[in-house]
Design an enzyme around this catalytic site. Structure first.
Site, PDB file in Angstrom:
ATOM      1  N   HIS A  22      14.110 -10.040 -13.149  1.00 46.93           N
ATOM      2  CA  HIS A  22      13.209  -9.117 -13.846  1.00 46.93           C
ATOM      3  C   HIS A  22      13.993  -7.958 -14.446  1.00 46.93           C
ATOM      4  O   HIS A  22      15.152  -7.732 -14.124  1.00 46.93           O
ATOM      5  CB  HIS A  22      12.147  -8.580 -12.885  1.00 46.93           C
ATOM      6  CG  HIS A  22      12.714  -7.702 -11.804  1.00 46.93           C
ATOM      7  ND1 HIS A  22      13.229  -8.198 -10.635  1.00 46.93           N
ATOM      8  CD2 HIS A  22      12.863  -6.354 -11.735  1.00 46.93           C
ATOM      9  CE1 HIS A  22      13.671  -7.209  -9.878  1.00 46.93           C
ATOM     10  NE2 HIS A  22      13.473  -6.067 -10.532  1.00 46.93           N
ATOM     11  N   HIS A  63      10.197   3.082 -13.953  1.00 54.66           N
ATOM     12  CA  HIS A  63      10.332   2.585 -12.585  1.00 54.66           C
ATOM     13  C   HIS A  63      10.807   3.694 -11.645  1.00 54.66           C
ATOM     14  O   HIS A  63      10.401   3.755 -10.476  1.00 54.66           O
ATOM     15  CB  HIS A  63      11.310   1.407 -12.588  1.00 54.66           C
ATOM     16  CG  HIS A  63      11.502   0.732 -11.267  1.00 54.66           C
ATOM     17  ND1 HIS A  63      10.487   0.531 -10.358  1.00 54.66           N
ATOM     18  CD2 HIS A  63      12.621   0.180 -10.695  1.00 54.66           C
ATOM     19  CE1 HIS A  63      10.953  -0.104  -9.294  1.00 54.66           C
ATOM     20  NE2 HIS A  63      12.242  -0.322  -9.470  1.00 54.66           N
TER      21      HIS A  63
END
Length: 224
Positions: A53, A59
């Site tokens: 990913h 994030h």
């Protein structure tokens, strides 16, 4: 120019996917069956950071760019494979370790860290991988690199089984520069040809913090 070879660098996603500590294991189950419904379809429940990913700045950074805000050029480009195999558990990869490849580091270049740790995938030792030291991450960013991939669950030390980890220096350096990190790569040992072209386009998820990718490396050659 034409593509003469494609190497898959991605992990399958399903119940056998090894998840980062604290993340759920993907659940993949049928939602329709050919015999009963006339077609096959499945439901997938997973973390945005399962399997191979991409991480987006959001994030780790509250005001960081979301995945769909990043230019697609970050997810494809000429790759430099830094062979940093042979290191011990939880050992740092320093700027000095990356010095042999430094002349090739530039904006638009994808740096793939080949630790060899994909051999431990599916075991607890996978989380004891070597990690990218802060000085090395900052050197890559200073050279213009904005895309880094690794055949391990993280470029930073993974907190697991009594090891608290050493912080998030690599994530903060790369994502803080509006870059992306591709994690859980595999098959880097198959890149035995020069100048591979890397591609790892993520799903365009609204969550924005990360998404699965189909990572591949391609060999190009001249000809019709």
């Amino acid at each position: 120019m034409r593509v003469t070879r494609i190497v898959d660098l991605s992990r399958p996603v399903g119940p056998g996917t090894q998840s980062y500590p604290g993340d759920r294991t993907p659940a993949l189950e049928p939602s329709a069956r050919l015999a009963e419904d006339g077609y096959n379809s499945s439901e997938l429940h997973m973390s945005t950071h399962n399997g191979t990913h991409a991480d987006a700045p959001f994030h780790f950074l509250a005001d960081g760019a979301r995945l769909s805000d990043l230019p697609l050029e970050l997810f494809t480009g000429p790759a430099v494979v830094a062979d940093v195999r042979g290191r011990g558990d939880r050992s740092p990869i320093t700027a000095a370790d990356l010095e042999p490849w430094r002349p090739s580091f530039a904006r638009g270049t994808v740096v793939l860290l080949h630790t060899g740790w994909s051999a431990h995938y599916g075991t607890d030792r996978y989380f004891d991988h070597p990690y990218l030291a802060g000085d090395a991450a900052r050197m890559l960013v200073a050279a213009g690199v904005r895309t880094i991939g690794i055949d391990a669950p993280s470029p930073d030390e993974t907190p697991f089984a009594g090891h608290p980890g050493s912080g998030w220096d690599a994530h903060l350096a790369v994502l803080g520069a509006n870059g992306t990190i591709i994690e859980n790569l595999c098959g880097l040992e198959l890149l035995d040809f020069p100048d591979p072209w890397f591609s790892a386009f993520p799903l365009r998820l609204d969550s924005g913090d990360g998404a699965p990718v189909r990572a591949v490396a391609m060999r190009w050659s001249a000809g019709g």
